[in-house]
Scaffold this motif. Structure first.
Motif, mmCIF file in Angstrom:
data_model
loop_
_atom_site.group_PDB
_atom_site.id
_atom_site.type_symbol
_atom_site.label_atom_id
_atom_site.label_comp_id
_atom_site.label_asym_id
_atom_site.label_seq_id
_atom_site.Cartn_x
_atom_site.Cartn_y
_atom_site.Cartn_z
ATOM 1 N N UNK A 14 0.751 -1.189 -0.133
ATOM 2 C CA UNK A 14 0.133 -0.121 0.089
ATOM 3 C C UNK A 14 0.504 1.180 0.084
ATOM 4 N N UNK A 15 1.594 1.389 0.730
ATOM 5 C CA UNK A 15 2.919 1.929 1.069
ATOM 6 C C UNK A 15 3.503 2.838 -0.723
ATOM 7 N N UNK A 16 4.113 1.831 -1.210
ATOM 8 C CA UNK A 16 4.775 1.753 -2.194
ATOM 9 C C UNK A 16 3.883 2.464 -3.463
ATOM 10 N N UNK A 17 2.677 1.571 -3.947
ATOM 11 C CA UNK A 17 1.599 2.110 -4.664
ATOM 12 C C UNK A 17 1.224 3.293 -4.482
ATOM 13 N N UNK A 18 0.969 3.221 -2.993
ATOM 14 C CA UNK A 18 0.627 5.407 -3.081
ATOM 15 C C UNK A 18 1.283 5.901 -3.282
ATOM 16 N N UNK A 19 2.917 5.541 -3.393
ATOM 17 C CA UNK A 19 4.115 6.634 -3.160
ATOM 18 C C UNK A 19 3.789 6.461 -5.220
ATOM 19 N N UNK A 20 3.824 5.727 -5.533
ATOM 20 C CA UNK A 20 3.906 5.160 -6.947
ATOM 21 C C UNK A 20 2.872 5.797 -7.761
ATOM 22 N N UNK A 21 1.961 5.981 -7.420
ATOM 23 C CA UNK A 21 0.883 6.613 -7.798
ATOM 24 C C UNK A 21 1.072 8.241 -7.902
ATOM 25 N N UNK A 22 1.566 8.655 -6.663
ATOM 26 C CA UNK A 22 1.564 9.883 -6.693
ATOM 27 C C UNK A 22 2.497 10.463 -7.804
ATOM 28 N N UNK A 24 5.135 8.955 -10.045
ATOM 29 C CA UNK A 24 4.551 8.697 -11.967
ATOM 30 C C UNK A 24 4.025 9.678 -12.833
ATOM 31 N N UNK A 25 2.908 10.150 -11.629
ATOM 32 C CA UNK A 25 2.214 11.040 -12.227
ATOM 33 C C UNK A 25 2.536 12.703 -13.335
ATOM 34 N N UNK A 35 5.951 6.943 -22.886
ATOM 35 C CA UNK A 35 5.769 7.079 -21.837
ATOM 36 C C UNK A 35 3.964 6.186 -21.210
ATOM 37 N N UNK A 36 3.390 5.829 -21.957
ATOM 38 C CA UNK A 36 2.302 4.461 -21.797
ATOM 39 C C UNK A 36 2.410 3.327 -21.894
ATOM 40 N N UNK A 37 3.787 3.391 -22.844
ATOM 41 C CA UNK A 37 4.504 2.059 -22.759
ATOM 42 C C UNK A 37 4.854 1.802 -21.686
ATOM 43 N N UNK A 38 5.469 2.662 -20.668
ATOM 44 C CA UNK A 38 6.261 2.527 -19.517
ATOM 45 C C UNK A 38 5.286 2.101 -18.408
ATOM 46 N N UNK A 39 4.218 3.047 -18.320
ATOM 47 C CA UNK A 39 3.653 3.238 -17.400
ATOM 48 C C UNK A 39 2.461 1.831 -17.445
ATOM 49 N N UNK A 40 1.755 1.700 -18.710
ATOM 50 C CA UNK A 40 1.168 0.237 -18.906
ATOM 51 C C UNK A 40 2.133 -1.594 -18.481
ATOM 52 N N UNK A 41 3.461 -0.888 -18.611
ATOM 53 C CA UNK A 41 3.764 -2.172 -18.122
ATOM 54 C C UNK A 41 4.276 -2.329 -16.199
ATOM 55 N N UNK A 42 4.409 -0.678 -15.944
ATOM 56 C CA UNK A 42 4.741 -0.198 -15.009
ATOM 57 C C UNK A 42 3.499 -1.272 -13.622
ATOM 58 N N UNK A 43 2.708 -0.362 -14.173
ATOM 59 C CA UNK A 43 0.818 -0.241 -13.944
ATOM 60 C C UNK A 43 0.368 -1.926 -13.593
ATOM 61 N N UNK A 44 0.868 -2.922 -14.404
ATOM 62 C CA UNK A 44 0.141 -3.925 -14.733
ATOM 63 C C UNK A 44 0.079 -4.794 -13.871
ATOM 64 N N UNK A 45 0.203 -4.516 -12.457
ATOM 65 C CA UNK A 45 0.231 -5.554 -11.312
ATOM 66 C C UNK A 45 1.315 -6.274 -10.833
ATOM 67 N N UNK A 75 13.104 8.754 0.888
ATOM 68 C CA UNK A 75 15.075 8.292 -0.271
ATOM 69 C C UNK A 75 14.308 6.832 0.111
ATOM 70 N N UNK A 76 12.996 6.716 0.803
ATOM 71 C CA UNK A 76 13.452 4.576 0.642
ATOM 72 C C UNK A 76 12.378 4.554 -0.561
ATOM 73 N N UNK A 77 11.684 5.350 -0.960
ATOM 74 C CA UNK A 77 10.385 4.576 -2.040
ATOM 75 C C UNK A 77 11.164 5.904 -3.168
ATOM 76 N N UNK A 78 11.672 6.334 -2.869
ATOM 77 C CA UNK A 78 12.790 6.617 -4.728
ATOM 78 C C UNK A 78 13.368 5.381 -5.230
ATOM 79 N N UNK A 79 14.597 4.526 -3.503
ATOM 80 C CA UNK A 79 14.915 3.501 -3.759
ATOM 81 C C UNK A 79 14.324 1.996 -4.901
ATOM 82 N N UNK A 80 12.937 2.153 -4.079
ATOM 83 C CA UNK A 80 11.768 0.929 -4.387
ATOM 84 C C UNK A 80 11.237 1.454 -5.765
ATOM 85 N N UNK A 81 11.400 2.440 -6.211
ATOM 86 C CA UNK A 81 10.809 2.965 -7.393
ATOM 87 C C UNK A 81 11.888 2.362 -8.605
#
Length: 307
Positions: A14-22, A24-25, A35-45, A75-81
């Motif tokens: 949940x923490x990662x997905x919340x950071x990811x969604x905000x 990557x916008x 960017x559509x192709x990158x987000x398609x694969x990154x957001x594919x589950x 920084x933790x979430x940047x490293x995770x991403x």
């Protein structure tokens, strides 16, 4: 799976997905085909398992469950991403016709099927370079943190890590050696799968003030988790189905790939899996800061997963 471990994994994702969604916008703005192709694969589950390793190598479980403000530990979430970008790039390229030639990933058409081969190659290239940019943004009082983090990710994903493992896997598939297959199998998967998993644990740990006293044990544990992850993957490729796996099962055998069930037989592969679980648990049991619900419960969770 123990309830507390389940809560830790759920909270981490949940923490990662919340950071990811905000994040990557802004990161993928303005919208383009790439960017559509990158987000398609990154957001594919996906389970976000490598970001979860980063996050839990930084937080103690009791602190993680209280975490709510991304800004405090950005920084933790940047490293995770960064790790998720590297992992997703590797999947995009791995699925290409020149590599494993797969048309399904995470239950969806692969990037080159959804878009086209050239776009998929460029999307992978984008995510690869982006991961190191994200590490350049880390904030730390230690001036060596960024340098060390970039080196850790390179060691996991680069020419002596994941890339070399991919190359060895391709060479073995095209020109089987039939010599010392046990060492060859270990070498391929320590690099192809294990190296990035180890880098994920080390990246989160490197952001802690006590990282030095934990690094040796954590690295050994991470290597064991990488091995366990691959043995389980090989077993699932034989016993799993498309709905649960989200990718085509049985491809390794058809391609003649070197796998644990293929080399040792299914019974021995499962025995090796169970032994790996016990080794990993023993490693972290001896160090107080790693002797917790996450590190003790993770090996069994990986061994019992269905995808």
């Amino acid at each position: 799976m123990p309830t507390h471990l389940s809560n830790i994994l759920k909270k981490s994702k949940q923490l990662f997905d919340s950071f990811f969604e905000s994040y990557t916008k802004e990161l993928f703005s303005p919208k383009t085909r790439i960017t559509d192709a990158c987000m398609y694969s990154l957001s594919a589950g996906g389970k976000r398992i490598r970001p979860i390793f980063v996050i839990n190598s930084f937080f103690n479980p009791e602190d993680l469950l209280k975490e709510s403000d991304h800004k405090k530990h950005k920084s933790v979430y940047l490293a995770s991403l960064a790790v998720e970008c590297i992992h997703t790039y590797s999947l995009i390229h791995d699925d290409l016709p020149a590599m494993d030639n797969d048309d399904t990933r995470r239950g969806l058409p692969t990037c080159h099927i959804q878009f086209d081969e050239a776009t998929a190659i460029l999307a992978g290239d984008t995510l690869n370079s982006l991961s190191f940019y994200l590490l350049s943004l880390l904030d730390s009082k230690d001036p060596n943190t960024i340098r060390d983090s970039i080196q850790i990710l390179h060691q996991g994903a680069g020419i002596r890590g994941m890339i070399l493992g991919q190359m060895e896997d391709i060479e073995e598939e095209k020109n089987p050696s039939y010599k010392d297959l046990e060492s060859k199998l270990t070498s391929i998967h320590e690099k192809k799968t294990g190296a990035l998993i180890e880098a994920s644990f080390r990246l989160g740990n490197r952001l802690r003030p006590d990282w030095k006293e934990r690094e040796a044990v954590l690295s050994s544990y991470a290597k064991e988790i990488g091995l366990l992850f691959q043995i389980t993957d090989d077993i699932l490729d034989v016993e799993g189905n498309l709905q649960e796996l989200g990718k085509t099962p049985g491809k390794d055998a058809k391609a003649g790939k070197l796998t644990y069930p293929g080399l040792y037989g299914m019974n021995t592969a499962k025995k090796l899996r169970d032994e790996s679980v016990e080794k990993a648990i023993t490693l972290v049991s001896a160090l107080p800061s790693l002797n917790n619900e996450f590190f003790l419960g993770l090996p069994k969770y990986i061994a019992e997963r269905k995808n």
